[in-house]
Design a protein around this motif. Sequence first.
Motif, mmCIF file in Angstrom:
data_model
loop_
_atom_site.group_PDB
_atom_site.id
_atom_site.type_symbol
_atom_site.label_atom_id
_atom_site.label_comp_id
_atom_site.label_asym_id
_atom_site.label_seq_id
_atom_site.Cartn_x
_atom_site.Cartn_y
_atom_site.Cartn_z
ATOM 1 N N ALA A 66 0.830 -1.203 0.000
ATOM 2 C CA ALA A 66 0.000 0.000 0.000
ATOM 3 C C ALA A 66 0.872 1.263 0.000
ATOM 4 C CB ALA A 66 -0.942 0.002 1.197
ATOM 5 N N MET A 67 1.990 1.238 0.696
ATOM 6 C CA MET A 67 2.886 2.402 0.725
ATOM 7 C C MET A 67 3.425 2.714 -0.673
ATOM 8 S SD MET A 67 3.420 3.879 3.746
ATOM 9 C CE MET A 67 5.055 4.591 3.697
ATOM 10 N N ARG A 68 3.515 1.690 -1.528
ATOM 11 C CA ARG A 68 4.073 1.856 -2.874
ATOM 12 C C ARG A 68 3.004 1.917 -3.960
ATOM 13 N NH1 ARG A 68 9.307 1.276 -3.583
ATOM 14 N NH2 ARG A 68 10.609 0.716 -1.832
ATOM 15 N N ARG A 69 1.755 1.781 -3.586
ATOM 16 C CA ARG A 69 0.661 1.780 -4.568
ATOM 17 C C ARG A 69 0.391 3.208 -5.050
ATOM 18 N NH1 ARG A 69 -4.743 -0.124 -2.107
ATOM 19 N NH2 ARG A 69 -3.369 -1.858 -1.571
ATOM 20 N N PRO A 70 0.383 3.430 -6.367
ATOM 21 C CA PRO A 70 0.026 4.758 -6.872
ATOM 22 C C PRO A 70 -1.395 5.121 -6.442
ATOM 23 C CG PRO A 70 1.032 3.449 -8.598
ATOM 24 C CD PRO A 70 0.772 2.518 -7.439
ATOM 25 N N VAL A 71 -1.564 6.359 -6.024
ATOM 26 C CA VAL A 71 -2.846 6.801 -5.497
ATOM 27 C C VAL A 71 -3.652 7.558 -6.551
ATOM 28 C CG1 VAL A 71 -3.949 8.192 -3.699
ATOM 29 C CG2 VAL A 71 -1.872 6.903 -3.179
ATOM 30 N N LEU A 72 -3.002 8.415 -7.295
ATOM 31 C CA LEU A 72 -3.656 9.235 -8.315
ATOM 32 C C LEU A 72 -3.010 8.981 -9.667
ATOM 33 C CD1 LEU A 72 -3.924 12.614 -6.381
ATOM 34 C CD2 LEU A 72 -5.738 10.957 -6.780
ATOM 35 N N PRO A 73 -3.641 9.452 -10.756
ATOM 36 C CA PRO A 73 -3.042 9.254 -12.086
ATOM 37 C C PRO A 73 -1.623 9.798 -12.227
ATOM 38 C CG PRO A 73 -5.323 9.930 -12.314
ATOM 39 C CD PRO A 73 -4.983 10.039 -10.842
ATOM 40 N N THR A 74 -1.237 10.772 -11.415
ATOM 41 C CA THR A 74 0.139 11.276 -11.469
ATOM 42 C C THR A 74 1.143 10.233 -10.999
ATOM 43 O OG1 THR A 74 -0.124 12.232 -9.270
ATOM 44 C CG2 THR A 74 -0.493 13.705 -11.164
ATOM 45 N N GLY A 75 0.671 9.212 -10.288
ATOM 46 C CA GLY A 75 1.531 8.114 -9.874
ATOM 47 C C GLY A 75 2.159 8.255 -8.507
ATOM 48 N N TRP A 76 1.816 9.304 -7.759
ATOM 49 C CA TRP A 76 2.451 9.438 -6.453
ATOM 50 C C TRP A 76 2.009 8.313 -5.522
ATOM 51 C CZ3 TRP A 76 0.080 10.081 -1.762
ATOM 52 C CH2 TRP A 76 -1.188 10.660 -1.718
ATOM 53 N N THR A 77 2.927 7.961 -4.623
ATOM 54 C CA THR A 77 2.678 6.923 -3.636
ATOM 55 C C THR A 77 2.858 7.528 -2.242
ATOM 56 O OG1 THR A 77 4.996 6.253 -3.480
ATOM 57 C CG2 THR A 77 3.656 5.171 -5.198
ATOM 58 N N HIS A 79 0.121 17.836 2.779
ATOM 59 C CA HIS A 79 0.454 16.456 2.428
ATOM 60 C C HIS A 79 -0.115 15.450 3.427
ATOM 61 C CE1 HIS A 79 2.521 17.625 -1.068
ATOM 62 N NE2 HIS A 79 3.606 18.107 -0.471
ATOM 63 N N ALA A 80 -0.264 15.842 4.684
ATOM 64 C CA ALA A 80 -0.935 14.963 5.647
ATOM 65 C C ALA A 80 -2.369 14.713 5.188
ATOM 66 C CB ALA A 80 -0.900 15.577 7.042
ATOM 67 N N GLY A 81 -3.016 15.739 4.650
ATOM 68 C CA GLY A 81 -4.358 15.568 4.099
ATOM 69 C C GLY A 81 -4.384 14.612 2.914
ATOM 70 N N HIS A 82 -3.375 14.697 2.058
ATOM 71 C CA HIS A 82 -3.278 13.742 0.948
ATOM 72 C C HIS A 82 -3.157 12.317 1.481
ATOM 73 C CE1 HIS A 82 -1.433 17.296 -1.374
ATOM 74 N NE2 HIS A 82 -2.660 17.128 -1.809
ATOM 75 N N LEU A 83 -2.329 12.154 2.506
ATOM 76 C CA LEU A 83 -2.147 10.826 3.092
ATOM 77 C C LEU A 83 -3.421 10.332 3.764
ATOM 78 C CD1 LEU A 83 1.450 11.300 4.498
ATOM 79 C CD2 LEU A 83 0.776 9.894 2.528
ATOM 80 N N ASP A 84 -4.177 11.239 4.380
ATOM 81 C CA ASP A 84 -5.484 10.870 4.949
ATOM 82 C C ASP A 84 -6.380 10.258 3.879
ATOM 83 O OD1 ASP A 84 -5.241 11.693 7.629
ATOM 84 O OD2 ASP A 84 -5.950 13.716 7.190
ATOM 85 N N ALA A 85 -6.475 10.945 2.755
ATOM 86 C CA ALA A 85 -7.349 10.471 1.675
ATOM 87 C C ALA A 85 -6.870 9.127 1.141
ATOM 88 C CB ALA A 85 -7.404 11.506 0.556
ATOM 89 N N ALA A 86 -5.566 8.982 0.955
ATOM 90 C CA ALA A 86 -5.027 7.719 0.457
ATOM 91 C C ALA A 86 -5.326 6.587 1.428
ATOM 92 C CB ALA A 86 -3.518 7.835 0.231
ATOM 93 N N ARG A 87 -5.080 6.826 2.701
ATOM 94 C CA ARG A 87 -5.306 5.771 3.696
ATOM 95 C C ARG A 87 -6.775 5.354 3.732
ATOM 96 N NH1 ARG A 87 -2.165 3.118 7.828
ATOM 97 N NH2 ARG A 87 -3.540 1.394 8.350
#
Length: 167
Positions: free
Chosen positions: A35-46, A147-155
């Motif tokens: 999950a830490m390495r899974r791309p979250v958005l089309p831009t590919g960030w993990t 970025h904490a908010g981005h991580l919230d959404a990803a999690r």
Amino acid sequence: MAQPATSNQATDLMDQLTKQRKHVLGILGNLPEEAMRRPVLPTGWTCAGLVQHLALDVERFWFRQVMTGEQVEPDEFGDEGWQVRPEVPAAAVLDLYRREVALADKIIAATSVETGPAWWPDFFAPHFHLDNLRQVMLHVIAETACHAGHLDAARELFDGRTWLILT
């Protein structure tokens, strides 16, 4: 460097920065490597890439390089903040973030909030400049919180877990 500030303002800034950093680490607690390495958005960030960005491009850059003028050579993490090398485990990226936070905290503790940068990158000129540690800390707080908010959404997308900081 100037004498460190012991004002309420400096303490308040440090408290807020610490809360945001804890949020970053807290929302990722027990998240599996995949999950830490899974791309979250089309831009590919993990998630691992975002934390590496926070370690290299935020904590290391703003405190060690800008505030102290330290020349930091690329290490095993490279110099591409968002791209985690395949051989680097996510746990190592989290450890890198913790190390950079600890180094930044030492700089903050020894520096007055009025102290100006020891170095300023040419690529920001002439449109962007931070005049002192106070402004750098505010910038880092804002970027870390974003970025904490981005991580919230990803999690939440990964497993439904959410993070809430109660003050």
